[in-house]
Design an enzyme around this catalytic site. Structure first.
Site, PDB file in Angstrom:
ATOM      1  N   HIS A 187      81.565  25.288  40.502  1.00  0.00           N
ATOM      2  CA  HIS A 187      81.840  24.791  39.144  1.00  0.00           C
ATOM      3  C   HIS A 187      83.330  24.692  38.855  1.00  0.00           C
ATOM      4  CE1 HIS A 187      77.622  25.787  37.434  1.00  0.00           C
ATOM      5  NE2 HIS A 187      77.706  24.574  37.948  1.00  0.00           N
ATOM      6  N   ARG A 294      69.694   8.325  47.186  1.00  0.00           N
ATOM      7  CA  ARG A 294      69.042   9.130  48.226  1.00  0.00           C
ATOM      8  C   ARG A 294      68.078  10.105  47.541  1.00  0.00           C
ATOM      9  NH1 ARG A 294      74.541   8.887  50.774  1.00  0.00           N
ATOM     10  NH2 ARG A 294      74.252   8.283  52.948  1.00  0.00           N
ATOM     11  N   ARG A 330      65.923   4.517  47.390  1.00  0.00           N
ATOM     12  CA  ARG A 330      65.336   4.672  48.712  1.00  0.00           C
ATOM     13  C   ARG A 330      64.224   5.711  48.646  1.00  0.00           C
ATOM     14  NH1 ARG A 330      69.182   6.596  53.478  1.00  0.00           N
ATOM     15  NH2 ARG A 330      69.023   8.635  52.494  1.00  0.00           N
ATOM     16  N   GLU A 430      68.638   0.478  60.089  1.00  0.00           N
ATOM     17  CA  GLU A 430      69.407   1.603  60.629  1.00  0.00           C
ATOM     18  C   GLU A 430      68.898   2.060  61.983  1.00  0.00           C
ATOM     19  OE1 GLU A 430      69.264   5.010  57.997  1.00  0.00           O
ATOM     20  OE2 GLU A 430      67.196   4.657  57.444  1.00  0.00           O
ATOM     21  N   ASN A 453      75.419   4.768  59.273  1.00  0.00           N
ATOM     22  CA  ASN A 453      75.465   6.162  59.750  1.00  0.00           C
ATOM     23  C   ASN A 453      74.426   6.359  60.839  1.00  0.00           C
ATOM     24  OD1 ASN A 453      77.150   6.261  57.581  1.00  0.00           O
ATOM     25  ND2 ASN A 453      75.772   7.442  56.274  1.00  0.00           N
ATOM     26  N   ASP A 454      73.213   5.869  60.557  1.00  0.00           N
ATOM     27  CA  ASP A 454      72.160   5.996  61.560  1.00  0.00           C
ATOM     28  C   ASP A 454      72.207   4.872  62.595  1.00  0.00           C
ATOM     29  OD1 ASP A 454      70.703   8.388  61.177  1.00  0.00           O
ATOM     30  OD2 ASP A 454      69.918   7.579  59.297  1.00  0.00           O
ATOM     31  N   ARG A 464      74.646  12.041  65.291  1.00  0.00           N
ATOM     32  CA  ARG A 464      75.740  11.861  64.324  1.00  0.00           C
ATOM     33  C   ARG A 464      76.421  13.159  63.921  1.00  0.00           C
ATOM     34  NH1 ARG A 464      72.368   9.495  59.104  1.00  0.00           N
ATOM     35  NH2 ARG A 464      73.826  10.519  57.703  1.00  0.00           N
ATOM     36  N   CYS A 501      75.016   0.414  53.115  1.00  0.00           N
ATOM     37  CA  CYS A 501      75.196   1.652  52.348  1.00  0.00           C
ATOM     38  C   CYS A 501      75.636   2.813  53.228  1.00  0.00           C
ATOM     39  CB  CYS A 501      73.924   1.991  51.583  1.00  0.00           C
ATOM     40  SG  CYS A 501      72.476   2.150  52.644  1.00  0.00           S
TER      41      CYS A 501
END
Ligand code: PEP
Ligand code: MG
Length: 571
Positions: A187, A294, A330, A430, A453-454, A464, A501
């Site tokens: 926080h 996500r 997604r 992906e 990414n994938d 990855r 993305c």
């Protein structure tokens, strides 16, 4: 030079103010009149609530309602009947003083939270300790360090900053924060970012290395702290600070500007989010929609699945807040590196190649997939929601998901529940298979979003998350680039939207190539949007064709990288 975790970007230059909270010595005392002690305790709680309300109000006007939420969370704790009841029970049951009873109960909670390991729970532990100390100080008549009264050019050095202390900081006086404890998402780190004060956290042993009044420079973006810097170093950091402030100002000029290339091509510049609250940042950085929500984050940090109603509420919130702008949500992408213990997934031998994402969802239609799809359809009545299916490898998976959507639409029709009739259903590209079959997919799906990414992982056969083979993990590898170009071409040929993305969408080395290939939509973390807009509006897709041709002519990642670096340096 010391290195910690970067918690809030920017350069701080100033003098150390070591903030050490006096250790409260809590003694156990037997009291004669427990009823009177309870009244004393209740009065302290009342005072704590009043003080926190003032702080929350001040923070809400100075910074924003979301930041004040953290202190509102403390207010909830101060009025938690269960917590207060437990403390009162100890006062009455053991005839002990309030300070001791508070210490006992709050520490038990804080220790339990802290032992759970994850960062959210660490935060709850800090919050619990924060409210504990505040009640005890009131009872003992000890005043807190007056952070608001620090001189200009102060750099706060502390073991940890509680949210209530951070909230009291005046950014005009404090130019930096350094703490031994804390994490990027604690926080106090969130508040430091909101107050735009450079901060480095999790710097072990810093209190032993800094004394009051010493010169300090810190780089909050890199997590670097230098004590007693030489004159030249100080000058170097002063120049860095100037550059940082200048760049920030420059980027702010891009708020409200359209994302159009020099030759008039409109690009959709949208954001990746993980939870509804992230929308605030998307709006702050002028995102033109959400390119990836996500949803697995809704399923994390809890002990059971979010209900259909909870999911509906989350999706509706995002759709409404984005006010008609596209919101690509997604469906659940778990498995691989994203574990959710209560889902009862056995550990796969090869998690990235196993039972995950759409494979898992199609196997768990009744209890997992249908409730999510129904929640998405119902929320689509409130905005421009599009459904995206992750990890698709073959057409049957898409068809099965699409058929479920159609089945649920009929169900809703029968019940007279409204939803977006022409809701789009697209896929993440992906996997190598989806890329190779992109021409076929493009004829059936409503849109593509390339998950680099994938896609990089599955194209290069490189985990990855594995450092040992990370040298192979680059979207600038010619194989990955060919794959990306192919997907975009196939999508464009069939006239569907092609977005991206994965992290590559905000990479300055890739943006020119993606523009040349004809990518329509770039989705990235909200804080990267303005820089991407600056870059995109500076390019002409026509002029970039030759650059892309040249980049695609190379045989190795290194050559592509060198060429793109040189191109960026020159442009
Ligand atoms: C991707 O794979 O590129 C992507 C955007 O999804 P995630 O990082 O959530 O797997
Ligand atoms: Mg992915």
């Amino acid at each position: 030079m010391m290195r910690g975790t970067s918690a809030s970007a920017g350069i701080g230059i100033g003098k150390a103010v070591v903030v050490e909270e006096t250790d409260l010595k809590i003694k156990k005392e037997t009291i004669a009149d427990p009823e009177a002690e309870k009244v004393r305790f209740q009065a302290a709680v009342k005072k704590a609530i009043e003080e926190t309300e003032v702080l929350a109000k001040d923070l809400a006007t100075r910074v924003g309602p979301k930041e004040a939420e953290i202190l509102n969370g403390h207010l909830l704790l101060f009025s938690d009947m269960f917590l207060l009841g437990e403390i009162e029970n100890i006062i009455a049951g053991e005839s002990v003083n309030s300070e001791y009873a508070i210490e006992n109960v709050c520490n038990t909670y804080a220790d339990t939270f802290a032992s759970m390991g994850d960062e959210l729970m660490q935060q709850r532990a800090t919050d619990m300790r924060d409210i504990k100390t505040r009640m005890q100080k009131i009872l003992m008549g000890v005043s807190s360090v007056d952070i608001a009264a620090l001189p200009e050019g102060s750099i706060i050095v502390a073991k940890d900053l509680t949210p209530s202390m951070t909230a009291g900081i005046d950014p005009a006086k404090v130019t930096g924060i350094v703490t031994e404890l804390g994490g990027k998402t604690s926080h106090s780190a969130i508040l430091a970012r909101a107050l735009e004060i450079p901060a480095v956290v999790a710097l072990e042993g810093v209190l032993n290395k800094v004394t009051e009044g010493e010169d300090i420079v810190l780089d909050g973006s890199e997590g670097i702290v230098i004590v007693n810097p030489q004159k030249a170093v100080k000058e170097e950091y002063a120049a860095k600070r100037e550059a940082f402030i200048k760049e920030k100002k420059e980027l702010e000029e891009y708020i409200g500007k359209p994302t159009v290339t020099r030759d008039g091509v409109h690009i959709e510049l949208v954001a990746n989010i993980g939870k509804p609250a992230d929308v605030e940042k998307v709006l702050q950085y002028d995102g033109e929609g959400v390119g990836l929500f996500r949803t697995e984050f809704l399923f994390m940090d809890r002990n059971s699945m979010p209900t259909e109603a909870e999911q509906y509420e989350a999706y509706r919130k995002v759709a409404s807040a984005m006010n008609g702008k596209p919101v690509i949500i997604r469906t659940l992408d778990i498995g691989g590196d994203k574990e959710i213990p209560y889902m009862g997934l056995e550990k796969d031998e090869n998690p990235f190649l196993g039972y995950r994402a759409i494979r898992f969802c199609l196997d768990r239609k009744e209890d997992v997939y249908k409730p999510q799809l129904r929640a998405l359809l119902m929320a689509s009545a409130f905005g421009n929601i599009r459904i995206m299916v992750p990890m698709v490898t073959c057409l049957e998976e898409y068809r099965e998901a699409k058929a479920l959507v159609e089945e649920l639409k009929k169900e809703l029709d029968a019940k007279g529940i409204s939803y977006k009739k022409d809701i789009q259903v697209g896929i993440m590209v992906e996997t190598a298979a989806a890329s190779l079959m992109a021409d076929v997919f493009a004829k059936e799906v409503d849109f593509f979003s390339i998950g680099t990414n994938d896609l990089t992982q599955y194209t290069m056969a490189v985990d990855r998350g594995n450092d040992k083979v990370s040298y192979l993990y680059s979207p600038l590898n010619p194989a990955v680039l060919r794959s990306i170009r192919h997907v975009i071409e196939c999508g464009r040929k069939e006239g569907i939207m092609v977005g991206m993305c994965g992290e590559a969408a905000s990479d300055p080395m890739l943006i020119p190539l993606l523009l040349a290939f004809g990518l329509n939509e770039f989705s990235m973390s909200a804080s990267a949007i303005l820089n991407a807009r600056k870059l995109i509006t500076g390019y002409s897709t026509r002029e970039l064709q030759a650059v892309a041709d040249k980049a695609m002519s190379f045989a190795t990642t290194k050559e592509v990288e060198d060429y793109m670096k040189e191109f960026i340096r020159r442009s």
